[in-house]
Enzyme design. Structure first.
Site, PDB file in Angstrom:
ATOM      1  N   GLU A 184      75.654  54.189  -1.791  1.00  0.00           N
ATOM      2  CA  GLU A 184      74.640  53.835  -2.779  1.00  0.00           C
ATOM      3  C   GLU A 184      74.942  54.366  -4.172  1.00  0.00           C
ATOM      4  OE1 GLU A 184      70.891  55.042  -1.065  1.00  0.00           O
ATOM      5  OE2 GLU A 184      70.702  53.147   0.026  1.00  0.00           O
ATOM      6  N   GLU A 243      81.501  63.740  18.462  1.00  0.00           N
ATOM      7  CA  GLU A 243      81.047  64.894  17.679  1.00  0.00           C
ATOM      8  C   GLU A 243      81.562  66.215  18.247  1.00  0.00           C
ATOM      9  OE1 GLU A 243      76.774  66.351  19.138  1.00  0.00           O
ATOM     10  OE2 GLU A 243      76.716  64.360  18.229  1.00  0.00           O
TER      11      GLU A 243
END
Length: 293
Positions: A79, A110
């Site tokens: 963004e 992870e």
């Protein structure tokens, strides 16, 4: 047990609530996220102050995370281009499991400490880079591997976690702990832990961009128009900043490729857009500096 994993002592009959009461409980629980960020504000300010000189020197923002935390990092990174014309290559997001994990959970990714280090090393970190390591638990191996590699490269490391005394916060140069406590739905850190991380990322990146002169007053004057909505926004921002009518603002914007900063300086100083661009360059991109304010 980590606070974020502990069952909440509130709303023990949550599954039996009528819908209006269920919605109210879920919404109200989010206020703890805001308070956690407020409590961490001094650390966030320190992170911004440490990051700005490195970014000014050509460094990148590098986001690292897994699951919800990693996806929030990706969101913040993508963004920055439409909002502040920030180059894509200077906002890098590393997500455990790779790009596909943005849409489908990659189980076990992870837990790979070595892969975190390899992924971080793969983007060739430098001393000017700023690495934002995100983990609700504060102990995600992938993130810790990337954090260690970032520190070895001399990058500024900012650890963001939701449990006190976490390895991610303690192992970073600047640790930001968002003590959101147990979740209303036990262990679901996509809720207020995720909300708190989103607020911090918004705050960090936006504050850095303000310091880089991407904002004039409170106007986002360095946006990159890529659709009809953003082109219209560029016109409105120029009108608001200069008092010019819409037709005049649009005409000048068209002359400078819809670069709002340049249009503002050209209209306010009553100079051609080429000269306005040079004035901005001399002022290191500051509209106030180019206007002599």
């Amino acid at each position: 047990m980590l606070k974020t994993e502990m069952p909440s002592s509130q709303h023990l009959q949550l599954d039996q609530y009528p819908v209006p009461e269920l919605v109210a409980a879920l919404v109200d629980d989010q206020f703890d996220a805001v308070q956690a960020v407020r409590n961490a504000a001094p650390r966030i300010a320190r992170a911004v102050e440490a990051a700005v000189p490195r970014i000014e020197a050509g460094g990148r923002l590098i986001y690292v995370g897994a699951g919800t935390s990693g996806r929030l990092g990706v969101l913040d990174s993508v963004e920055l281009y439409p909002t502040f014309s920030w180059p894509h290559e200077r906002a890098v997001a590393l997500l455990a499991g790779g790009e596909s994990a943005m849409f489908v959970a990659v189980e076990g990714a992870e837990d790979d400490h070595e892969q975190g280090a390899r992924d971080l090393d793969g983007v060739r970190p430098t001393a000017n880079d700023v690495v934002l390591a995100l983990a609700a638990s504060g102990a995600t191996p992938y993130v810790l591997g990337a954090l260690a590699a970032a520190r070895a490269a001399g990058a500024l490391t900012i650890g963001i976690a939701n449990n006190t005394g976490s390895p991610v916060a303690e192992g970073a140069e600047i640790g930001i702990t968002l003590d959101t406590g147990s979740e209303i739905i036990s262990g679901s850190t996509r809720l207020k832990a995720g909300t708190s991380q989103k607020i911090v990322l918004n705050t960090l990146s936006s504050a850095i961009m303000v310091r880089l002169h991407k904002v004039y007053g409170n106007l986002m004057v360095d946006l990159k128009p890529t659709n009809a909505k953003l082109f219209a926004r560029a016109v409105r921002l120029t009108v608001h900043a200069t008092g010019a009518d819409e037709a005049r603002a649009r005409a000048v914007l068209e002359q400078c490729g819809f670069h709002v900063k340049v249009a503002i300086v050209a209209l306010q100083r009553q100079v051609p857009v080429q000269q306005a661009g040079k004035l901005l360059e001399q002022a290191q991109g500051s509209v106030r500096g180019a206007l002599g304010a």
